[in-house]
Design a protein around this motif. Sequence first.
Motif, PDB file in Angstrom:
ATOM      1  N   ALA A  10     -97.516  15.216  51.020  1.00  0.00           N
ATOM      2  CA  ALA A  10     -98.239  14.197  50.236  1.00  0.00           C
ATOM      3  C   ALA A  10     -97.264  13.295  49.479  1.00  0.00           C
ATOM      4  O   ALA A  10     -96.170  13.714  49.101  1.00  0.00           O
ATOM      5  CB  ALA A  10     -99.182  14.880  49.268  1.00  0.00           C
ATOM      6  N   GLU A  12     -98.305  11.634  46.620  1.00  0.00           N
ATOM      7  CA  GLU A  12     -98.639  11.893  45.217  1.00  0.00           C
ATOM      8  C   GLU A  12     -99.200  13.298  45.082  1.00  0.00           C
ATOM      9  O   GLU A  12     -99.928  13.755  45.968  1.00  0.00           O
ATOM     10  CB  GLU A  12     -99.709  10.895  44.734  1.00  0.00           C
ATOM     11  CG  GLU A  12     -99.156   9.646  44.134  1.00  0.00           C
ATOM     12  CD  GLU A  12    -100.235   8.877  43.364  1.00  0.00           C
ATOM     13  OE1 GLU A  12     -99.852   8.104  42.501  1.00  0.00           O
ATOM     14  OE2 GLU A  12    -101.430   9.075  43.630  1.00  0.00           O
ATOM     15  N   VAL A  13     -98.880  13.954  44.002  1.00  0.00           N
ATOM     16  CA  VAL A  13     -99.379  15.316  43.772  1.00  0.00           C
ATOM     17  C   VAL A  13     -99.796  15.484  42.308  1.00  0.00           C
ATOM     18  O   VAL A  13     -99.273  14.800  41.425  1.00  0.00           O
ATOM     19  CB  VAL A  13     -98.312  16.386  44.128  1.00  0.00           C
ATOM     20  CG1 VAL A  13     -98.054  16.437  45.621  1.00  0.00           C
ATOM     21  CG2 VAL A  13     -97.014  16.162  43.377  1.00  0.00           C
ATOM     22  N   ARG A  14    -100.751  16.380  42.097  1.00  0.00           N
ATOM     23  CA  ARG A  14    -101.112  16.778  40.731  1.00  0.00           C
ATOM     24  C   ARG A  14    -100.265  18.005  40.416  1.00  0.00           C
ATOM     25  O   ARG A  14    -100.266  18.975  41.168  1.00  0.00           O
ATOM     26  CB  ARG A  14    -102.600  17.120  40.659  1.00  0.00           C
ATOM     27  CG  ARG A  14    -103.080  17.454  39.256  1.00  0.00           C
ATOM     28  CD  ARG A  14    -104.571  17.708  39.210  1.00  0.00           C
ATOM     29  NE  ARG A  14    -105.348  16.559  39.627  1.00  0.00           N
ATOM     30  CZ  ARG A  14    -105.642  15.511  38.853  1.00  0.00           C
ATOM     31  NH1 ARG A  14    -105.196  15.481  37.600  1.00  0.00           N
ATOM     32  NH2 ARG A  14    -106.366  14.516  39.319  1.00  0.00           N
ATOM     33  N   VAL A  25    -100.805  13.589  37.478  1.00  0.00           N
ATOM     34  CA  VAL A  25    -100.508  13.107  38.827  1.00  0.00           C
ATOM     35  C   VAL A  25     -99.209  12.315  38.790  1.00  0.00           C
ATOM     36  O   VAL A  25     -98.991  11.501  37.893  1.00  0.00           O
ATOM     37  CB  VAL A  25    -101.659  12.211  39.347  1.00  0.00           C
ATOM     38  CG1 VAL A  25    -101.340  11.643  40.728  1.00  0.00           C
ATOM     39  CG2 VAL A  25    -102.964  12.995  39.390  1.00  0.00           C
ATOM     40  N   GLU A  44     -97.124  23.922  46.902  1.00  0.00           N
ATOM     41  CA  GLU A  44     -98.451  23.332  47.084  1.00  0.00           C
ATOM     42  C   GLU A  44     -99.478  24.464  47.086  1.00  0.00           C
ATOM     43  O   GLU A  44     -99.461  25.322  47.963  1.00  0.00           O
ATOM     44  CB  GLU A  44     -98.474  22.583  48.423  1.00  0.00           C
ATOM     45  CG  GLU A  44     -99.678  21.728  48.647  1.00  0.00           C
ATOM     46  CD  GLU A  44     -99.579  20.942  49.947  1.00  0.00           C
ATOM     47  OE1 GLU A  44     -99.698  19.719  49.901  1.00  0.00           O
ATOM     48  OE2 GLU A  44     -99.367  21.577  51.005  1.00  0.00           O
ATOM     49  N   SER A  48    -105.948  20.920  50.129  1.00  0.00           N
ATOM     50  CA  SER A  48    -107.144  20.151  50.487  1.00  0.00           C
ATOM     51  C   SER A  48    -107.632  19.246  49.354  1.00  0.00           C
ATOM     52  O   SER A  48    -108.450  18.364  49.568  1.00  0.00           O
ATOM     53  CB  SER A  48    -108.262  21.092  50.917  1.00  0.00           C
ATOM     54  OG  SER A  48    -108.538  21.988  49.868  1.00  0.00           O
ATOM     55  N   ALA A  49    -107.131  19.447  48.128  1.00  0.00           N
ATOM     56  CA  ALA A  49    -107.538  18.601  47.000  1.00  0.00           C
ATOM     57  C   ALA A  49    -106.927  17.214  47.153  1.00  0.00           C
ATOM     58  O   ALA A  49    -105.954  17.030  47.872  1.00  0.00           O
ATOM     59  CB  ALA A  49    -107.078  19.232  45.697  1.00  0.00           C
ATOM     60  N   THR A  50    -107.537  16.213  46.489  1.00  0.00           N
ATOM     61  CA  THR A  50    -106.937  14.877  46.500  1.00  0.00           C
ATOM     62  C   THR A  50    -106.681  14.443  45.066  1.00  0.00           C
ATOM     63  O   THR A  50    -107.640  14.303  44.312  1.00  0.00           O
ATOM     64  CB  THR A  50    -107.876  13.841  47.171  1.00  0.00           C
ATOM     65  OG1 THR A  50    -109.204  14.091  46.745  1.00  0.00           O
ATOM     66  CG2 THR A  50    -107.794  13.879  48.657  1.00  0.00           C
ATOM     67  N   PRO A  51    -105.447  14.222  44.654  1.00  0.00           N
ATOM     68  CA  PRO A  51    -104.240  14.546  45.413  1.00  0.00           C
ATOM     69  C   PRO A  51    -103.995  16.061  45.444  1.00  0.00           C
ATOM     70  O   PRO A  51    -104.562  16.771  44.616  1.00  0.00           O
ATOM     71  CB  PRO A  51    -103.142  13.826  44.612  1.00  0.00           C
ATOM     72  CG  PRO A  51    -103.662  13.795  43.208  1.00  0.00           C
ATOM     73  CD  PRO A  51    -105.154  13.657  43.333  1.00  0.00           C
ATOM     74  N   PRO A  52    -103.156  16.542  46.378  1.00  0.00           N
ATOM     75  CA  PRO A  52    -102.886  17.983  46.446  1.00  0.00           C
ATOM     76  C   PRO A  52    -102.326  18.516  45.122  1.00  0.00           C
ATOM     77  O   PRO A  52    -101.627  17.795  44.416  1.00  0.00           O
ATOM     78  CB  PRO A  52    -101.839  18.098  47.557  1.00  0.00           C
ATOM     79  CG  PRO A  52    -101.996  16.864  48.364  1.00  0.00           C
ATOM     80  CD  PRO A  52    -102.426  15.801  47.419  1.00  0.00           C
TER      81      PRO A  52
END
Length: 197
Positions: A10, A12-14, A25, A44, A48-52
């Motif tokens: 990804a 971007e990630v949280r 994020v 990670e 499956s979350a947005t953002p991962p």
Amino acid sequence: MHRRNGKIRAREVRVIGDLKEQLGVMSLDQALQLARAKGLDLIEIAASATPPVCRIVDYGKFLYEEAKRSKDSRHAASKMKELQISPAIDPHDLAVKRDHAIQFLCEDMKVRVKLRFRGRQKAHKEIGYDVMNRFVTELAAYGHADSPPKMLGDRDLNVLLSPLPRNKRAKNPRQDHALQPPVAAAAPAIPTENSAA
């Protein structure tokens, strides 16, 4: 398997910090720099979350926690006790079995209750059903039947009881008794003083 560090795809990630605090994020590069600065890995945990969602943590410690969590859940699922009763059980014996069942349910174990019909008892199965239903009803404050009692073959009437969640369950009576002995021990001292007077 969880992706980590350079394997995360990804942009971007949280991010969750090493103390499990939300860092918000950010770009993958920023998250990787944060992890490297602390000498930890970026893992990670929810692809499956947005953002991962990624977590900054030592990878070895993370694997240990995962293994421990899955072992605990397996252990909890395998806890089951079985009690056997009969249609002609004495009321006192039934009360003893009930107390055992309450104890097991208070320890978060499932309880399988088996009622076995012998000989002529098979001709009057309604008596067995009455005993079993009464037994399940007496345990309603501690556990619930997963399904109504049902026959397995022509001899065994079975029911599986699952413990209620702790906040909805009645208090364990044995723990209450454990708190009472000091009071009970003090009570006999009173008559001996009266008899001496």
